[in-house]
Each structure stands twice: as structure tokens, then as C-alpha cells.
Write a protein that holds these residues in place. Structure first.
Motif, short mmCIF file in Angstrom:
data_model
loop_
_atom_site.label_atom_id
_atom_site.label_comp_id
_atom_site.label_asym_id
_atom_site.label_seq_id
_atom_site.Cartn_x
_atom_site.Cartn_y
_atom_site.Cartn_z
N ALA A 60 0.91 -1.22 -0.13
CA ALA A 60 0.17 -0.06 -0.06
C ALA A 60 0.87 1.21 -0.07
N TYR A 81 -7.48 -1.63 -4.00
CA TYR A 81 -7.81 -0.75 -2.83
C TYR A 81 -6.51 0.17 -2.79
N THR A 82 -5.33 -0.12 -3.28
CA THR A 82 -4.01 0.68 -3.16
C THR A 82 -3.64 1.28 -4.50
N ARG A 141 0.59 -0.11 -7.91
CA ARG A 141 1.45 -0.41 -6.80
C ARG A 141 1.54 -2.14 -6.92
N LEU A 197 -5.15 -6.09 -2.90
CA LEU A 197 -4.67 -4.66 -2.79
C LEU A 197 -4.88 -4.12 -4.11
#
Length: 109
Positions: free
Chosen positions: A54, A88-89, A93, A85
Motif C-alpha cells: 500500500a 484498494y491501493t 502498486r 490490494l
């Protein structure tokens, strides 16, 4: 036994250059924090990998992916964490993290 064999990896890398940072790393981070009883080592590794992805802290990710495996997470679970992730990130990434994981897992086979 040689004194170098008793030194932690961080002591060998930075002991003479940044002794206070080494002391905090060994005694506080990997001593107090990682040895706390509130969470299992597996859970701590899962949280740490997620935080590194993150925060895009890629320099530490390879080490902590290996530590996560040592703490009981499978490669499949770690790939699942990184995939999760992505939503969400951010995709870049996650893609960077998955390439680091792929390289790391292939080098340990």
C-alpha cells in the motif's frame, strides 16, 4: 564462534554506519513489536506485506515476502493479498509488488 556470526543481518549491513537505527531495528522492531503476543507472526507478516504494498515501500517487500513465507503464508496467499490490494491501493502498486514477488518466489524454488 566468530562475533560476525552472532550479528543480525542489519548489524552486518549498517552496524558501523547507523548503530542507533540498528539498535532500534533489532531491539524494538524485531524484538518488542514482532514478539508481541497480541498477533501471531503469520498475522504480523500479512499486515506488514499489505502495508508495504500500500505504501509502495518496494525496497523492503522482498525481505518481508520471505519472512511471510517463513511465518506460514503460502505463495498463493501472498499473490492473493497483492491481487486484492490492487483494488484498494492502485493497480501500479500491485503490479510492481507482484513482479517483486514473482522474482523472489522464482529465485527460491
Amino acid at each position: 564462534m566468530n562475533n560476525d556470526n552472532k550479528k543480525s543481518a542489519i548489524q552486518k549491513m549498517l552496524g558501523d554506519f547507523a548503530p542507533k537505527l540498528v539498535e532500534y531495528t533489532d531491539n524494538v522492531l524485531f524484538g518488542d513489536v514482532w514478539e508481541g503476543k497480541e498477533l501471531s507472526p503469520r498475522d504480523r507478516s500479512l499486515i506488514t506485506v499489505a502495508a508495504l504494498v500500500a505504501g509502495e515501500h518496494n525496497g523492503q517487500l522482498k525481505y518481508h515476502l520471505g519472512r511471510a513465507k517463513d511465518n506460514g503464508l503460502t505463495e498463493t496467499e501472498l499473490v492473493g493479498v497483492i491481487t486484492h490490494l490492487a483494488f484498494y491501493t492502485g493497480w501500479p502498486r500491485a503490479m510492481t509488488a507482484i513482479m517483486i514477488a514473482k522474482e523472489m518466489f522464482e529465485s527460491t524454488e
